[in-house]
Design a protein around this motif. Structure first.
Motif, short mmCIF file in Angstrom:
data_model
loop_
_atom_site.label_atom_id
_atom_site.label_comp_id
_atom_site.label_asym_id
_atom_site.label_seq_id
_atom_site.Cartn_x
_atom_site.Cartn_y
_atom_site.Cartn_z
N HIS A 139 0.88 -1.16 0.09
CA HIS A 139 0.16 -0.19 0.14
C HIS A 139 0.75 1.15 -0.10
O HIS A 139 1.87 1.24 0.65
CB HIS A 139 -0.90 -0.03 1.22
N GLU A 169 -4.39 13.34 -4.59
CA GLU A 169 -3.81 12.18 -3.98
C GLU A 169 -4.04 11.07 -4.93
O GLU A 169 -4.83 10.85 -5.77
CB GLU A 169 -4.92 11.73 -2.96
N ILE A 170 -2.84 10.14 -4.78
CA ILE A 170 -2.78 9.10 -5.72
C ILE A 170 -2.46 7.71 -4.85
O ILE A 170 -1.61 8.04 -3.87
CB ILE A 170 -1.67 9.04 -6.75
N SER A 171 -3.12 6.66 -5.07
CA SER A 171 -2.85 5.52 -4.20
C SER A 171 -2.30 4.31 -5.13
O SER A 171 -2.78 4.24 -6.34
CB SER A 171 -3.88 4.97 -3.32
N VAL A 197 -0.86 1.92 -10.00
CA VAL A 197 -1.88 2.93 -9.75
C VAL A 197 -3.10 2.34 -9.64
O VAL A 197 -3.66 1.24 -10.12
CB VAL A 197 -2.13 3.99 -10.76
N LYS A 198 -3.59 2.49 -8.17
CA LYS A 198 -5.07 1.78 -7.97
C LYS A 198 -6.02 2.98 -8.00
O LYS A 198 -7.25 2.72 -8.46
CB LYS A 198 -4.98 1.37 -6.47
N GLU A 199 -5.80 4.23 -7.47
CA GLU A 199 -6.78 5.08 -7.66
C GLU A 199 -6.01 6.58 -7.71
O GLU A 199 -5.05 6.84 -6.92
CB GLU A 199 -7.73 5.39 -6.57
N GLU A 200 -6.59 7.23 -8.69
CA GLU A 200 -5.70 8.64 -8.86
C GLU A 200 -6.95 9.81 -8.63
O GLU A 200 -8.00 10.03 -9.66
CB GLU A 200 -5.18 8.92 -10.15
N GLN A 201 -7.10 10.47 -7.38
CA GLN A 201 -8.12 11.51 -7.44
C GLN A 201 -7.89 12.64 -8.14
O GLN A 201 -6.69 13.13 -8.35
CB GLN A 201 -8.33 11.71 -5.90
N GLU A 202 -8.87 13.40 -8.30
CA GLU A 202 -8.77 14.89 -9.22
C GLU A 202 -8.26 15.76 -8.10
O GLU A 202 -8.53 15.50 -7.05
CB GLU A 202 -10.24 15.23 -9.56
#
Length: 609
Positions: free
Chosen positions: A123, A136-138, A144-149
């Motif tokens: 993680h 924020e990017i996870s 990459v699992k999630e890239e938020q705006e």
């Protein structure tokens, strides 16, 4: 022969390469029992970015948390430009540090560190707060699992990174708070004015390396710490009454635990400055005996000998600057000479300390000569040492794996010898209980044949730099006598070779206390909780064996305990505790305090099986 064609050529994604060859990026993996294990390197890689921000004048606080192996770092620097957040976290050779005007004397230069943390974490979360906005990017394993705006934020500028080291890479690991605390303290000593917070505990320094020495000194220094500082270099030094030499070296805020060109230059310059000042050709060992010193320099585009940055390889201060050796030597020769002229009381005390070391060295020179002759004869047919092929002081790729087991008696050493890896594991066998060395002088190391042979086996008589094994492992029975031998050996090292302990080379070998098995499965249990859990898994058919001595365990079984999953407990020197007082309490003459403690804490443990 397999076909060699286009299909044989493979190109790995960046994260795949890091995961397949983690040693190239973070050194050894380890399990957290040593301060240079990979999980601490991951934390340092994230911290270095935050420290570099502070060094450039941005942010005066860094918050670090470690909880259930989740690590987070929040700084209050400028924050990563939001449009480049993904590139910084996941594109190799990306970063601002290629621009020397932005990060002129930073630690990280190759744009790899944060990507290695990302790739080696199950993680990984990165947030950048910048000018009223946050992105924020996870990730997981570098993917990459999630890239938020980008969204508005009322948080102050800075960067937040949280990660969990991947158990598939690091296996069974655990963070030891003492190692993290030491890291935080060093960062604070090197960055006066910076506040670091680790799990709620704050670290802050006003006087830099002087604070470092005053906190880490074992006992009293014989004269006030000499603190010399200029642009791009800071030095602090004093002498105590302990054996050995103790150095702390840093480059651009990075703790170079293995020294490098700057530390070599300092040790040589110190000898020259002292000789020139007193106009006497003192032996270098007498000048440096019992010294405690710290050196920090700043170098443009530093060259380290590995990605883990533990040893400086740079020859020059910068593209247009002098050599590291010339820079350090000129500073020490000028400033130390000035200090000693201005402080005659300190120069008198220092002279007496050097002369005292000289007298002690000459007093034991005869015994030393005889001891060396004995050790040379013993080495020809030394039954105490079963050596390995690879040593720490070699250039072999397995040098970091070299270890020596110090065992009690022939039965224990026999089991380990038969099951060990002859390439990297040596065995030294003791003849019963060693002598209690507390309060004795180093003369005893040469007079006592067993200690002299142990010193010769480790090759630490002249310098810790010559140590032949990375891990010195005390392997004794899990009974009262075994515990006593552990204490006697730890006392020996703390008395005469404290650098072995300070530099994290001394360990206690953990063997299982119980074997729980049935006809199909065998569990080896190291504590009561593991025993209970094993019995629950196997039920009433479980056969339970209690191990009390290493000699009881067959060589075939021993292979399970000294292989890749070996369990070791490091011997740590906690800086807030006085080793002298601790040895006096536990190893000195019987005291009312110790007797009272034993009476108050004595209890009888009964087996319930």
């Amino acid at each position: 022969m397999p076909n060699y064609d286009e299909g044989s050529i493979k190109t790995l994604d960046w994260q795949e390469h890091i995961r397949k060859r983690p040693g190239m990026y973070i050194g050894k993996l380890g399990d957290g029992s040593a301060s240079d294990d990979g999980i601490y390197v991951l934390l340092k890689e994230v911290m270095d970015n935050s420290i570099d921000e502070f060094m450039m004048g941005n942010g005066r606080k860094i918050e670090v948390r470690v909880s259930n192996e989740l690590v987070s770092v929040r700084d209050y620097g400028r924050g990563i430009p939001l449009g480049k957040l993904l590139d910084v976290a996941s594109k190799m050779n990306t970063g601002a540090k290629y621009d020397s005007e932005v990060f002129k004397k930073s630690v990280g230069l190759n744009g790899v560190g944060i990507k290695a943390v990302n790739a080696l974490s199950s993680h990984f979360l990165i947030k950048s707060f910048r000018e009223g906005e946050v992105k924020e990017i996870s990730f997981s394993e570098g993917v990459v699992k999630e890239e938020q705006e980008v969204v508005p934020s009322d948080q102050p500028n800075g960067t937040y990174v949280a990660f969990t080291p991947d158990v598939n890479v690091f296996k069974a690991y655990h963070y030891i708070d003492d190692y993290v605390v030491n890291m935080m303290k060093n960062y604070s000593f090197l960055n006066a004015g910076l506040t670091l917070e680790f799990n709620g505990e704050k670290f802050h320094s006003k006087n830099g390396l002087r604070d470092l020495l005053e906190e880490n000194m074992e006992g009293e220094s014989i004269y006030p710490v000499i603190h010399l500082k200029s642009t791009d270099i800071e030095i602090a030094l004093t002498h105590g009454n302990q054996y050995g030499e103790d150095y702390y070296s840093f480059v651009n805020g990075q703790h170079t635990t293995q020294g490098g060109t700057h530390l070599v230059a300092f040790r040589e310059a110190l000898v020259k400055a002292i000789r020139d000042f007193y106009k006497k050709d003192f032996d270098p060992s007498d000048i440096r005996a019992s010294i405690v010193a710290a050196i920090s320099i700043k170098v443009e585009e530093p060259v380290f000998e590995s990605q883990t940055k533990t040893k400086l390889g740079s020859k020059d201060i910068g593209p247009e600057g002098p050599s590291v050796r010339t820079f350090v030597t000129n500073f020490v020769l000028k400033e130390l000479d000035n200090y000693l002229h201005k402080n005659p009381d300190v120069s008198e005390v220092l002279l007496r300390r050097i002369q005292e070391s000289e007298r002690e060295r000459k007093a034991i020179s005869g015994i030393k000569k005889l001891a060396k002759q004995r050790s040379k004869k013993a080495n020809l047919h030394n039954k105490k040492l079963r050596d390995c092929r690879v040593h720490l002081d070699s250039n072999h790729e397995l040098r970091e794996n070299s270890s020596i087991f110090i065992t009690e008696g022939d039965s224990a050493s026999g089991s380990i010898t038969k099951s060990r890896d002859v390439n990297t594991q040596a065995v030294f066998s003791l003849r019963g209980k060693p002598l209690n060395t507390f309060g004795l002088t180093k003369k005893i190391v040469y007079e006592n044949e067993e200690f002299n042979l142990l010193q010769a086996a480790l090759n630490i008589e002249e310098s810790i730099d010559d140590l032949r094994y990375n891990k010195v492992i005390i392997a004794t029975d899990a009974d009262v006598d075994g515990m006593h031998i552990r204490l006697l050996l730890i006392t020996f090292f703390l008395q005469f070779f404290p650098e072995v302990v300070r530099q994290g080379h001394l360990f206690i070998f953990q063997t299982p206390l119980f074997r729980v098995r049935n006809k199909k499965v065998t569990y080896y249990c190291y504590n009561e909780d593991e025993r209970v859990a094993a019995i629950q898994k196997l039920g009433k058919t479980a056969e339970i064996t209690r191990f009390k001595g290493l000699g009881e365990i067959s060589p075939d079984e021993f292979k399970n305990f000294i292989g890749p999953d070996i369990r070791l407990d490091p011997i740590l020197m906690k800086k807030h505790e006085s080793v002298a007082n601790m040895l006096e309490y536990y190893m000195g003459k019987n005291t009312p305090e110790r007797q009272e403690f034993i009476i108050e804490n004595l209890y009888v443990e009964k087996d319930d099986f």
